[in-house]
Write a protein that holds these residues in place. Sequence first.
Motif, PDB file in Angstrom:
ATOM      1  N   TYR A 199       0.984  -1.190  -0.012  1.00  0.00           N
ATOM      2  CA  TYR A 199      -0.183   0.150   0.012  1.00  0.00           C
ATOM      3  C   TYR A 199       1.013   1.314  -0.018  1.00  0.00           C
ATOM      4  O   TYR A 199       1.709   1.493   0.833  1.00  0.00           O
ATOM      5  CB  TYR A 199      -0.795   0.054   1.077  1.00  0.00           C
ATOM      6  CG  TYR A 199      -2.111  -1.127   1.154  1.00  0.00           C
ATOM      7  CD1 TYR A 199      -2.892  -1.236  -0.024  1.00  0.00           C
ATOM      8  CD2 TYR A 199      -2.190  -1.883   2.173  1.00  0.00           C
ATOM      9  CE1 TYR A 199      -3.934  -1.997   0.071  1.00  0.00           C
ATOM     10  CE2 TYR A 199      -3.390  -2.881   2.328  1.00  0.00           C
ATOM     11  CZ  TYR A 199      -4.115  -2.759   1.218  1.00  0.00           C
ATOM     12  OH  TYR A 199      -5.253  -3.793   1.111  1.00  0.00           O
ATOM     13  N   ALA A 252      -3.026   0.139  -3.716  1.00  0.00           N
ATOM     14  CA  ALA A 252      -2.297  -1.054  -3.807  1.00  0.00           C
ATOM     15  C   ALA A 252      -1.337  -1.064  -4.937  1.00  0.00           C
ATOM     16  O   ALA A 252      -1.726  -1.098  -6.060  1.00  0.00           O
ATOM     17  CB  ALA A 252      -3.054  -2.425  -3.656  1.00  0.00           C
ATOM     18  N   TYR A 262      -6.384  -6.014  -0.202  1.00  0.00           N
ATOM     19  CA  TYR A 262      -5.874  -6.545  -1.761  1.00  0.00           C
ATOM     20  C   TYR A 262      -5.739  -7.973  -1.885  1.00  0.00           C
ATOM     21  O   TYR A 262      -6.388  -8.310  -2.894  1.00  0.00           O
ATOM     22  CB  TYR A 262      -4.558  -5.750  -2.128  1.00  0.00           C
ATOM     23  CG  TYR A 262      -3.931  -6.290  -3.255  1.00  0.00           C
ATOM     24  CD1 TYR A 262      -4.367  -5.910  -4.201  1.00  0.00           C
ATOM     25  CD2 TYR A 262      -2.984  -7.549  -2.987  1.00  0.00           C
ATOM     26  CE1 TYR A 262      -3.915  -6.642  -5.442  1.00  0.00           C
ATOM     27  CE2 TYR A 262      -2.511  -7.912  -4.125  1.00  0.00           C
ATOM     28  CZ  TYR A 262      -2.880  -7.754  -5.455  1.00  0.00           C
ATOM     29  OH  TYR A 262      -2.238  -8.133  -6.440  1.00  0.00           O
TER      30      TYR A 262
END
Length: 249
Positions: A91, A97, A127
């Motif tokens: 991140y 992401a 993610y």
Amino acid sequence: NVRLFRFKTHLESEFNRLLEPWVSAVQTEDVLPYLQSFEQIRRVTLSQNERKVYDSMKNDCVIQAQGVEMLTKNCLTLVQHLRQLTSGFIYDPDGKAQVFGNAKLNELDDLLAEIGDRAIIWYNYDYEKDAILKRVKGSVWAGDLKNRNRILTDFEIGRKKYLVANPTSMGMGVNLQYVHHAVFFSLSPSYDGYEQARRRILRGGQHDVCGFYFIMADKTYDQALWKIIQRKETVSEATLKYLQENENG
């Protein structure tokens, strides 16, 4: 008509005394020794790009790749970044992401093909969840609280083959003993979370051998997390050992 009865807590002891001749109460701890399970570690080799970025963060606490520039300022942040990078992403400061590879996702494909049966897939980061749901056909997210009952029903009867869940949101009270396989796509330092995730399927009413599969990137912080869980070490202890053991590469 449905009649609702409110249990009077001050009568609990008397109620249990009257019920005792007719009911046998069994604690989870009493059942677990009789349930069979096995663990399988699936070692993953990071792609060249993933390894380059991971080692840069581990050794120099900095990333400069794919237009991403990040500097880690403390040990806690370093731990978070290394955990993310074992799954091929990080991140950025804006919360987006940045993806560097799919080594773990590729291994997940192979593992699910080998299992050939329904399974619960545990993740830790959003993610990871989004990537798994996009990649794995027949998967459904357990975190939709408004539709939780329908989702679990679809999973139980086979409409959905894979349940994607986070241990923090699928802990105590959720019974999945009709499932025999659990995949840990990533790990967290929480032993309690890990144990609760295991007990979703390894519990009373389970009639088959349970398989627990751990997708772990080789030569990464995943090994430190595994030691935290197995030895119940603290994050600081395991991180320090990991960095010291790998300071020369």
